[in-house]
Write a protein that holds these residues in place. Structure first.
Motif, mmCIF file in Angstrom:
data_model
loop_
_atom_site.group_PDB
_atom_site.id
_atom_site.type_symbol
_atom_site.label_atom_id
_atom_site.label_comp_id
_atom_site.label_asym_id
_atom_site.label_seq_id
_atom_site.Cartn_x
_atom_site.Cartn_y
_atom_site.Cartn_z
ATOM 1 N N PRO A 1 1.368 12.430 2.455
ATOM 2 C CA PRO A 1 1.863 11.942 3.750
ATOM 3 C C PRO A 1 3.002 10.935 3.590
ATOM 4 C CG PRO A 1 -0.535 11.868 3.689
ATOM 5 C CD PRO A 1 -0.070 12.210 2.299
ATOM 6 N N MET A 2 3.894 10.916 4.576
ATOM 7 C CA MET A 2 5.051 10.008 4.546
ATOM 8 C C MET A 2 4.613 8.547 4.400
ATOM 9 S SD MET A 2 7.735 11.754 7.232
ATOM 10 C CE MET A 2 8.950 10.463 7.056
ATOM 11 N N LYS A 3 3.496 8.201 4.976
ATOM 12 C CA LYS A 3 2.990 6.835 4.879
ATOM 13 C C LYS A 3 2.733 6.481 3.408
ATOM 14 C CE LYS A 3 -0.703 3.890 6.705
ATOM 15 N NZ LYS A 3 -1.848 3.849 7.620
ATOM 16 N N GLU A 4 2.103 7.390 2.677
ATOM 17 C CA GLU A 4 1.793 7.146 1.270
ATOM 18 C C GLU A 4 3.056 7.150 0.409
ATOM 19 O OE1 GLU A 4 -1.255 6.152 0.431
ATOM 20 O OE2 GLU A 4 -1.720 6.390 2.553
ATOM 21 N N VAL A 5 3.984 8.062 0.690
ATOM 22 C CA VAL A 5 5.261 8.086 -0.031
ATOM 23 C C VAL A 5 5.982 6.757 0.185
ATOM 24 C CG1 VAL A 5 7.556 9.158 -0.119
ATOM 25 C CG2 VAL A 5 5.515 10.602 0.023
ATOM 26 N N SER A 6 5.957 6.268 1.414
ATOM 27 C CA SER A 6 6.610 4.992 1.720
ATOM 28 C C SER A 6 5.965 3.848 0.947
ATOM 29 C CB SER A 6 6.561 4.720 3.228
ATOM 30 O OG SER A 6 7.295 5.704 3.924
ATOM 31 N N LYS A 7 4.630 3.847 0.859
ATOM 32 C CA LYS A 7 3.940 2.802 0.089
ATOM 33 C C LYS A 7 4.380 2.837 -1.368
ATOM 34 C CE LYS A 7 -0.429 2.518 2.656
ATOM 35 N NZ LYS A 7 -1.866 2.814 2.582
ATOM 36 N N LEU A 8 4.484 4.031 -1.938
ATOM 37 C CA LEU A 8 4.902 4.162 -3.327
ATOM 38 C C LEU A 8 6.324 3.634 -3.521
ATOM 39 C CD1 LEU A 8 3.453 7.706 -4.132
ATOM 40 C CD2 LEU A 8 2.690 5.516 -5.082
ATOM 41 N N ILE A 9 7.214 3.993 -2.616
ATOM 42 C CA ILE A 9 8.600 3.505 -2.700
ATOM 43 C C ILE A 9 8.628 1.987 -2.648
ATOM 44 C CG2 ILE A 9 10.818 3.406 -1.474
ATOM 45 C CD1 ILE A 9 10.284 6.381 -0.687
ATOM 46 N N ILE A 10 7.857 1.412 -1.738
ATOM 47 C CA ILE A 10 7.811 -0.052 -1.603
ATOM 48 C C ILE A 10 7.268 -0.675 -2.877
ATOM 49 C CG2 ILE A 10 6.694 -1.944 -0.351
ATOM 50 C CD1 ILE A 10 6.826 -0.018 2.173
ATOM 51 N N ASP A 11 6.191 -0.087 -3.437
ATOM 52 C CA ASP A 11 5.601 -0.635 -4.662
ATOM 53 C C ASP A 11 6.596 -0.586 -5.825
ATOM 54 O OD1 ASP A 11 3.236 -1.143 -3.367
ATOM 55 O OD2 ASP A 11 2.194 0.631 -4.133
ATOM 56 N N VAL A 12 7.316 0.516 -5.949
ATOM 57 C CA VAL A 12 8.248 0.688 -7.069
ATOM 58 C C VAL A 12 9.498 -0.175 -6.908
ATOM 59 C CG1 VAL A 12 9.788 2.367 -8.179
ATOM 60 C CG2 VAL A 12 7.432 3.007 -7.651
#
Length: 190
Positions: free
Chosen positions: A177-188
């Motif tokens: 989901p886009m929400k999870e992809v966004s979390k990963l981008i923020i974390d990285v």
């Protein structure tokens, strides 16, 4: 889906049977009659009725203590049948708990109309709570996507639409989901 269920808790089996018959005749589904507060709590937890109708006087507790436990855990709505003094006590202590109190003896018509109203209101409240939860989740998702877009724009020099498309494409390519992809981008990127 059938009619929402009701559980009755009274200190007299004959009264419980009469009440059950009146409710069934009135079109309600009654899933049980209890003779104590502890039994009522067990049945409410397992059967998840829409409404518990209880007498104030019970052998092991008061109907108000039972109602507090039921409503604090949001298990179901409670219709408490009490005398005048008990009703005044409940109303002074109940605050915003989901407890309705009627003075007994209660006419069949009043019992049926009150039960119908309480159940309809509970269903409306549950729908509104579900809607609110969805709106909150959507808002959280939007905030995460916006933050991830901002990081992509800042760090990768992308336009807003390019950043959004990158998140969207990553989501579609990975099935995440886009929400999870966004979390990963923020974390990285943070």
């Amino acid at each position: 889906m059938g009619r929402p269920e009701i559980i009755i808790t009274v200190n007299n089996a004959e009264t419980g049977s009469k009440m059950k018959q009146a409710l069934i005749t009135g079109g309600f589904a009654v899933s049980g009659i209890c003779s104590s507060g502890n039994e009522a709590i067990r049945k409410v937890r397992t059967q998840k009725p829409a409404l518990l109708i209880a007498y104030y006087e019970l052998p092991d507790t008061t109907g108000f203590e039972l109602a507090k436990i039921i409503t604090e855990n949001n298990l179901c709505s409670v219709l408490l049948l009490a005398d005048d003094a008990q009703k005044k006590y409940v109303e002074s202590k109940a605050g915003d708990m989901d407890i309705t109190c009627l003075i007994k003896p209660v006419s069949r018509a009043l019992l049926l109309s009150t039960a119908e109203l309480i159940i309809k209101n509970r269903i409306k409240i549950q729908r509104l709570e579900a809607e609110l939860s969805k709106v909150k989740n959507d808002l959280d998702t939007r905030k995460l996507i916006d933050k991830a877009k901002g990081l992509l724009m800042e760090r990768k020099g992308l336009s807003e639409s390019e950043a959004y498309r990158r998140i969207q494409k990553q989501s579609m390519d990975t099935g995440i989901p886009m929400k999870e992809v966004s979390k990963l981008i923020i974390d990285v990127m943070s």
